[in-house]
Design a protein around this motif. Structure first.
Motif, PDB file in Angstrom:
ATOM      1  N   ASN A 262       0.764  -1.115  -0.069  1.00 44.59           N
ATOM      2  CA  ASN A 262      -0.235   0.016   0.204  1.00 44.59           C
ATOM      3  C   ASN A 262       0.719   1.487  -0.001  1.00 44.59           C
ATOM      4  OD1 ASN A 262      -2.711   1.053  -0.536  1.00 44.59           O
ATOM      5  ND2 ASN A 262      -2.782   1.544   2.141  1.00 44.59           N
ATOM      6  N   TYR A 263       1.063   1.918  -1.083  1.00 41.24           N
ATOM      7  CA  TYR A 263       1.410   3.052  -1.395  1.00 41.24           C
ATOM      8  C   TYR A 263       0.365   4.484  -1.161  1.00 41.24           C
ATOM      9  CZ  TYR A 263       6.757   2.369  -2.099  1.00 41.24           C
ATOM     10  OH  TYR A 263       7.410   2.567  -0.930  1.00 41.24           O
ATOM     11  N   GLN A 264      -0.873   4.371  -0.581  1.00 36.42           N
ATOM     12  CA  GLN A 264      -1.584   4.970  -0.763  1.00 36.42           C
ATOM     13  C   GLN A 264      -2.118   6.750  -1.187  1.00 36.42           C
ATOM     14  OE1 GLN A 264      -0.042   6.891   3.496  1.00 36.42           O
ATOM     15  NE2 GLN A 264       0.407   5.020   4.178  1.00 36.42           N
ATOM     16  N   LYS A 265      -1.747   6.466  -2.488  1.00 35.85           N
ATOM     17  CA  LYS A 265      -2.261   7.118  -3.025  1.00 35.85           C
ATOM     18  C   LYS A 265      -1.675   6.949  -5.008  1.00 35.85           C
ATOM     19  CE  LYS A 265      -2.839  11.180  -0.277  1.00 35.85           C
ATOM     20  NZ  LYS A 265      -3.062  13.096   0.315  1.00 35.85           N
ATOM     21  N   VAL A 266      -2.674   7.103  -5.388  1.00 32.16           N
ATOM     22  CA  VAL A 266      -2.313   7.964  -6.984  1.00 32.16           C
ATOM     23  C   VAL A 266      -0.704   8.636  -7.479  1.00 32.16           C
ATOM     24  CG1 VAL A 266      -2.920   7.915  -9.879  1.00 32.16           C
ATOM     25  CG2 VAL A 266      -4.398   7.334  -7.747  1.00 32.16           C
ATOM     26  N   GLU A 267      -1.077   9.375  -6.800  1.00 32.42           N
ATOM     27  CA  GLU A 267       0.352  10.809  -6.832  1.00 32.42           C
ATOM     28  C   GLU A 267       2.022   9.785  -6.358  1.00 32.42           C
ATOM     29  OE1 GLU A 267      -3.239  13.321  -5.135  1.00 32.42           O
ATOM     30  OE2 GLU A 267      -2.265  11.068  -5.121  1.00 32.42           O
ATOM     31  N   ASN A 268       1.863   8.415  -5.380  1.00 27.20           N
ATOM     32  CA  ASN A 268       2.488   7.827  -4.782  1.00 27.20           C
ATOM     33  C   ASN A 268       3.190   6.778  -5.707  1.00 27.20           C
ATOM     34  OD1 ASN A 268       2.688   9.319  -2.379  1.00 27.20           O
ATOM     35  ND2 ASN A 268       1.327   7.321  -1.798  1.00 27.20           N
ATOM     36  N   CYS A 269       2.230   6.535  -6.350  1.00 24.66           N
ATOM     37  CA  CYS A 269       2.577   5.057  -7.593  1.00 24.66           C
ATOM     38  C   CYS A 269       3.461   5.415  -8.457  1.00 24.66           C
ATOM     39  CB  CYS A 269       1.108   4.894  -8.027  1.00 24.66           C
ATOM     40  SG  CYS A 269       0.088   3.974  -6.529  1.00 24.66           S
ATOM     41  N   ILE A 270       3.492   6.535  -8.845  1.00 28.39           N
ATOM     42  CA  ILE A 270       3.885   7.238 -10.617  1.00 28.39           C
ATOM     43  C   ILE A 270       5.170   7.836 -10.248  1.00 28.39           C
ATOM     44  CG2 ILE A 270       2.342   8.200 -11.780  1.00 28.39           C
ATOM     45  CD1 ILE A 270       4.412  10.328  -9.891  1.00 28.39           C
ATOM     46  N   THR A 271       5.463   7.123  -8.870  1.00 30.82           N
ATOM     47  CA  THR A 271       7.389   7.425  -8.229  1.00 30.82           C
ATOM     48  C   THR A 271       7.940   6.449  -8.775  1.00 30.82           C
ATOM     49  OG1 THR A 271       6.672   8.906  -6.642  1.00 30.82           O
ATOM     50  CG2 THR A 271       9.030   7.673  -6.598  1.00 30.82           C
ATOM     51  N   CYS A 272       7.688   5.940  -9.436  1.00 32.30           N
ATOM     52  CA  CYS A 272       8.387   4.088  -9.785  1.00 32.30           C
ATOM     53  C   CYS A 272       7.958   3.690 -11.208  1.00 32.30           C
ATOM     54  CB  CYS A 272       8.155   3.024  -8.763  1.00 32.30           C
ATOM     55  SG  CYS A 272       9.645   3.829  -7.535  1.00 32.30           S
ATOM     56  N   HIS A 273       5.991   3.513 -11.106  1.00 36.06           N
ATOM     57  CA  HIS A 273       5.273   3.235 -11.904  1.00 36.06           C
ATOM     58  C   HIS A 273       5.827   4.229 -13.396  1.00 36.06           C
ATOM     59  CE1 HIS A 273       4.879  -0.595 -10.846  1.00 36.06           C
ATOM     60  NE2 HIS A 273       5.050  -0.164  -9.803  1.00 36.06           N
ATOM     61  N   ASN A 274       6.888   4.828 -14.151  1.00 39.21           N
ATOM     62  CA  ASN A 274       7.146   6.078 -14.812  1.00 39.21           C
ATOM     63  C   ASN A 274       7.628   5.720 -15.998  1.00 39.21           C
ATOM     64  OD1 ASN A 274       9.702   6.503 -14.444  1.00 39.21           O
ATOM     65  ND2 ASN A 274       9.319   7.303 -12.477  1.00 39.21           N
ATOM     66  N   PRO A 275       7.659   6.346 -17.519  1.00 44.85           N
ATOM     67  CA  PRO A 275       7.930   5.634 -18.339  1.00 44.85           C
ATOM     68  C   PRO A 275       9.619   5.301 -18.409  1.00 44.85           C
ATOM     69  CG  PRO A 275       7.282   7.602 -18.862  1.00 44.85           C
ATOM     70  CD  PRO A 275       7.519   7.408 -17.303  1.00 44.85           C
ATOM     71  N   ALA A 276      10.015   5.351 -16.758  1.00 44.10           N
ATOM     72  CA  ALA A 276      12.064   4.677 -16.618  1.00 44.10           C
ATOM     73  C   ALA A 276      11.829   3.336 -16.488  1.00 44.10           C
ATOM     74  CB  ALA A 276      12.590   5.764 -15.587  1.00 44.10           C
ATOM     75  N   TYR A 277      10.590   3.265 -16.362  1.00 43.20           N
ATOM     76  CA  TYR A 277      10.446   1.248 -16.276  1.00 43.20           C
ATOM     77  C   TYR A 277       9.650   0.439 -17.271  1.00 43.20           C
ATOM     78  CZ  TYR A 277      12.266   1.198 -11.086  1.00 43.20           C
ATOM     79  OH  TYR A 277      13.175   1.693 -10.111  1.00 43.20           O
ATOM     80  N   ALA A 278       9.118   1.607 -18.307  1.00 44.30           N
ATOM     81  CA  ALA A 278       8.472   1.612 -19.178  1.00 44.30           C
ATOM     82  C   ALA A 278       8.571   0.108 -19.434  1.00 44.30           C
ATOM     83  CB  ALA A 278       8.119   2.202 -20.210  1.00 44.30           C
ATOM     84  N   GLY A 279       7.916  -0.381 -20.433  1.00 44.44           N
ATOM     85  CA  GLY A 279       8.675  -1.987 -21.655  1.00 44.44           C
ATOM     86  C   GLY A 279       7.283  -2.568 -22.336  1.00 44.44           C
ATOM     87  N   GLY A 280       7.758  -2.891 -23.116  1.00 45.50           N
ATOM     88  CA  GLY A 280       5.936  -3.955 -23.878  1.00 45.50           C
ATOM     89  C   GLY A 280       5.276  -4.208 -22.957  1.00 45.50           C
ATOM     90  N   GLN A 281       4.090  -4.974 -23.845  1.00 42.23           N
ATOM     91  CA  GLN A 281       3.460  -5.697 -22.768  1.00 42.23           C
ATOM     92  C   GLN A 281       3.993  -7.024 -23.991  1.00 42.23           C
ATOM     93  OE1 GLN A 281       0.780  -2.938 -21.406  1.00 42.23           O
ATOM     94  NE2 GLN A 281       1.059  -5.275 -21.418  1.00 42.23           N
ATOM     95  N   ASP A 282       4.693  -6.956 -24.439  1.00 41.20           N
ATOM     96  CA  ASP A 282       5.044  -8.703 -25.337  1.00 41.20           C
ATOM     97  C   ASP A 282       6.637  -9.444 -23.960  1.00 41.20           C
ATOM     98  OD1 ASP A 282       7.337  -6.750 -26.468  1.00 41.20           O
ATOM     99  OD2 ASP A 282       6.672  -7.203 -28.156  1.00 41.20           O
ATOM    100  N   ASP A 283       7.057  -8.534 -23.060  1.00 39.68           N
ATOM    101  CA  ASP A 283       7.874  -9.409 -22.708  1.00 39.68           C
ATOM    102  C   ASP A 283       7.608 -10.808 -21.940  1.00 39.68           C
ATOM    103  OD1 ASP A 283       9.632  -9.993 -20.452  1.00 39.68           O
ATOM    104  OD2 ASP A 283      10.305  -7.892 -19.632  1.00 39.68           O
ATOM    105  N   PRO A 284       8.221 -11.818 -22.232  1.00 34.65           N
ATOM    106  CA  PRO A 284       7.643 -12.775 -21.267  1.00 34.65           C
ATOM    107  C   PRO A 284       7.694 -13.249 -20.191  1.00 34.65           C
ATOM    108  CG  PRO A 284       9.762 -13.823 -23.232  1.00 34.65           C
ATOM    109  CD  PRO A 284       9.442 -11.742 -22.849  1.00 34.65           C
ATOM    110  N   GLU A 285       8.274 -12.638 -19.854  1.00 35.39           N
ATOM    111  CA  GLU A 285       9.114 -12.631 -18.124  1.00 35.39           C
ATOM    112  C   GLU A 285       8.064 -11.866 -17.548  1.00 35.39           C
ATOM    113  OE1 GLU A 285      12.961 -12.457 -17.205  1.00 35.39           O
ATOM    114  OE2 GLU A 285      13.694 -14.185 -18.742  1.00 35.39           O
TER     115      GLU A 285
END
Length: 766
Positions: A262-285
């Motif tokens: 629980n990171y409690q707020k939507v504003e907290n989630c984007i700290t990590c879940h942003n384009p730096a961690y982005a990847g394709g939907q087809d990553d098999p792992e």
């Protein structure tokens, strides 16, 4: 011998000491010496109660940061200053002292200058500097990272003159990794601080993350700023995941987000879940794109994907069932209109995973040159997101078709064992009476009219049904005749619908099947608007009827509006025709026992040959009731089976509930605020005092105990023994009377008691 010699030695020593004391001394005390030089006064301590170093909950810990107190962009040296308060034993906010570790997260919002992705992008300062997602601050300037390695940290110092005030500085080479040297100080920056090693008054760690309210500001002006990317609010998430308790007005936090505890707020989630961690939907792992926009779509479509999900996505999201319709985008997107205006492949593919934009597969063969081309088709009109997803059409369709009872007649003994009820309905579509000859046959999924009778205390009995199919309208009315063994006499009858129609993408009623027998509806099945009707057969106009307790707001403790915040419509949740509790009563009442889901199953760790999970029975746990509260409790706590497919909410092999988005113990997620579950006599507020278990209204058990037993935490043998010891008639020991004694449960568990349900099931963070 040793003890004897020891005694002689002791006597000899005493003799010597005695002789020495007498030698030239009168045995009196000497004169007092001169006073010594006073020592240096110590530093005065803080008065008791003026500070704290413990808190009893995360909500009692408040960290405050101002734009002027932080440098995170440009060439200036990093600096940080913040204050922390906690609540003392009196509940007063006082300085929190002794904080020894925090983590600092800094993100910035920039304009996307490419033609791929969202118009505005989040970037994490530390990730940009290839340091990690955050920077620690400790008194030593060193910290142990998650993997166990020692890393550089900012140096955290508490101000001795101002307890509860802390500063941070960077004493290592270069500038701090959260400072973006080449960043634009004229854009929005977001800062969040997480605190560690905070305990309660018993020395136990606080279970929830201690997170500051994210600070959005413009470094060049020092003014607070508002993000243009926040198009999903915390309030939208709370509709299903419920709200954390204890935080101040305006500080809205999500109670139960399973990921990362629980990171409690939507504003907290984007700290990590942003384009730096982005990847394709087809990553098999991985199997999903970790950027927030795509990931959230993938998570909430969950089990709808089936075998489309692979890798971590299948393991983590495959069992998540969205409780509303997937095309109702505004269930989550309640903020700015960016979700409809900004069309780009990454966000779309999070849900439409079978689309391949490089080949055009499942995209009509269209291969867009870039995201800039998407708006050519989807920027407006019928293919825009809000139109293509039919947002709001279900409500429009539901409101357009209305059925209401206009008259009822009752004739006893039309045959040796049957009576006859004739019900006349007024039917309108878009406000106009239906044409003569109209019938619902080809337009309906469910088309039942259920009738029962209501006792003077509001108890519903019986349930006979008749289909409206084949009944043609005349003069805007449908006349339906139903025969059964009623023996109603002058009692009040209840008429409840289970009625739904098929509609197209514009909310217009359409035939459910085309000429080839293929489905041709767009919205799914839409519940028709019809209130439960009560008719006093002793009066020609039906006046003076007794209503079922499910229609009495004073006796209903559950809240339909709260159900619909998560489900959008109860008509979606089950049966496609019942949108209110008093419509469900036709089947789910306390006088019609039995259950289609007698046993309870859990998802084992085994799978079948196709890779599907195997469900196994929970031995010794059965239910023979179908009353509404029992069914609702059972389903939402996972005490269910897979007889009708994979249950979205279920038990795992550790007997934990999976799939329920809210906090299990937070009764207020479904029940009305400020309404007691217990009545003055210790029974349920609804007035329900017995529940039938055999399908024939002849054998009964106690309702309070059954209400508790339908949550898995209270379903074991120990709980059953506890119920019995407090006067309950329990499952497996039903009796042939509904005049049961009131259980003594409320003596300890009534609202306001030491172990009251309002305290023990207050909920809070998960």
């Amino acid at each position: 011998m040793k003890k004897y010699n020891g005694s002689l030695l002791a006597m000899a020593l005493i003799s010597v000491i005695g002789l020495t004391a007498c030698d030239g001394d009168d045995g009196k005390d000497g004169a007092p010496g001169d006073p010594g030089t006073p020592g240096t006064p110590g530093t005065p301590g803080l008065p008791a109660g003026s500070f704290t170093n413990t808190v009893n909950s995360a909500a009692d810990f408040v960290l405050t940061l101002a734009p002027a107190d932080i440098v995170v962009v440009g060439t200036e040296d990093f600096s940080l200053k913040f204050t922390v308060t906690g609540k003392n034993s009196k509940g007063e906010a006082v300085p929190f002292v002794g904080l020894d570790k925090v983590a600092l997260y800094v993100t910035n919002q920039t304009v996307n200058t490419t033609d791929t992705g969202a118009p505005m992008l989040w970037a994490n300062n530390a990730l940009t500097n290839e340091f990690g997602s955050s920077m620690y601050c400790t008194p030593t300037g060193k910290a142990t990272a998650r993997g166990g390695a020692e890393v550089d940290a900012c140096t955290l110092v508490e101000d001795a003159e101002n307890p509860g005030t802390y500063t941070g500085s960077w004493v290592h080479d270069g500038n701090a990794p959260v400072v973006l040297a080449a960043g634009d100080p004229n854009t929005l920056y977001r800062v969040m601080i997480r605190s560690y090693n905070v305990v309660d008054s018993q020395g136990e760690g606080i279970s929830d993350k201690l997170l500051s309210t994210p600070l959005d500001f413009n470094p060049s002006t020092g003014e607070l700023a508002v993000s243009t990317k926040d198009i999903v609010s915390n309030a939208a998430c709370i509709k299903c995941h419920t709200q954390m308790d204890g935080y101040g007005e305006g500080d809205v936090r999500i109670a139960n987000i399973g990921a990362h505890h629980n990171y409690q707020k939507v504003e907290n989630c984007i700290t990590c879940h942003n384009p730096a961690y982005a990847g394709g939907q087809d990553d098999p792992e991985k199997g999903f794109n970790a950027n927030f926009n795509a990931m959230i779509h993938t998570i909430h479509k969950g089990h709808h994907f089936g075998d489309e999900l692979v890798g971590e996505a299948k393991e983590e999201f495959g069992e998540i069932g969205f409780p509303s319709e997937l095309n109702e985008c505004t269930t989550c997107h309640d903020g700015a209109s960016g979700w409809n205006d900004n069309v780009y492949a990454e966000a779309c593919q999070g849900c439409h995973m079978d689309v391949d934009f490089t080949t055009g597969e499942n995209h009509l063969g269209i291969v867009p040159g870039s995201d800039a081309a998407c708006s050519g088709c989807h920027g407006a009109g019928s293919l825009s997101p809000i139109q293509a997803h039919n947002v709001g059409i279900r409500a429009m369709a539901t409101d357009s078709i209305e059925i209401a009872v206009s008259s009822v007649s009752y004739t006893e003994n039309v045959s040796p064992i049957e009576d006859e009820i004739v019900v006349t309905f007024d039917v309108t579509v878009d406000g106009a009476p239906v044409a003569d000859g109209f019938e619902f046959t080809e337009f309906t999924k469910y088309d039942e009219m259920k009738t029962g009778w209501v006792d003077t205390d509001g108890t519903y009995y019986g349930s006979a049904s008749v289909n409206l199919n084949g009944t043609a309208a005349a003069g805007g009315k449908l006349v339906v005749t139903q025969t059964a063994e009623y023996n109603l006499g002058g009692k009040s009858i209840a008429i409840t619908p289970r009625f739904s129609v098929c509609t197209d993408s514009k909310g217009m009623m359409v035939a459910c099947l085309d000429g080839s027998g293929e489905a041709q509806y767009d919205i799914g099945y839409v519940a028709v608007t019809m209130d439960a009707a009560y008719w006093n057969l002793a009066n020609a106009d039906g006046s003076g009827a007794t209503i079922a307790r499910q229609s009495d707001p004073l006796r209903m403790t559950a809240d339909e509006a709260k159900c619909n915040t998560c489900h959008t419509s109860l008509g979606i949740a089950k049966h496609y025709g019942n949108e209110r509790f008093d419509q469900c009563v036709g089947c789910h009442n306390n006088t019609w026992g039995g259950s289609y889901h007698v046993g309870v199953e859990y998802k084992s760790d085994e799978v079948d040959a196709d890779g599907n999970p195997i469900f196994k029975p929970v031995e010794g746990l059965t239910y023979h009731t179908r009353d509404l509260f029992a069914v609702a409790h059972r389903f939402h706590t996972g005490l269910w089976d897979d007889n009708r497919g994979f249950p979205a909410i279920h038990l795992n092999s550790d007997m934990e509930t999976l799939g329920f988005p809210a906090v299990e113990t937070q009764c207020s997620a479904c029940h009305k605020d400020g309404v007691n579950l217990f009545a003055a006599d210790g029974g349920l507020t609804s007035g329900k005092r017995a529940i039938a278990v055999d399908g024939g209204a002849t054998m009964f058990i106690s309702p309070v105990a059954e209400a508790c037993r339908t949550c898995h935490a209270h379903s074991g043998p120990a709980a059953l023994a506890h119920f019995k010891s407090n006067g309950a008639i329990v499952e497996g020991e039903a009796v042939a009377t509904s005049a049961l004694p009131v259980e003594s449960c409320s003596t300890c568990h009534g609202e306001g008691k030491t172990y009251g349900i309002d305290k023990m099931h207050a909920g809070g963070a998960h």
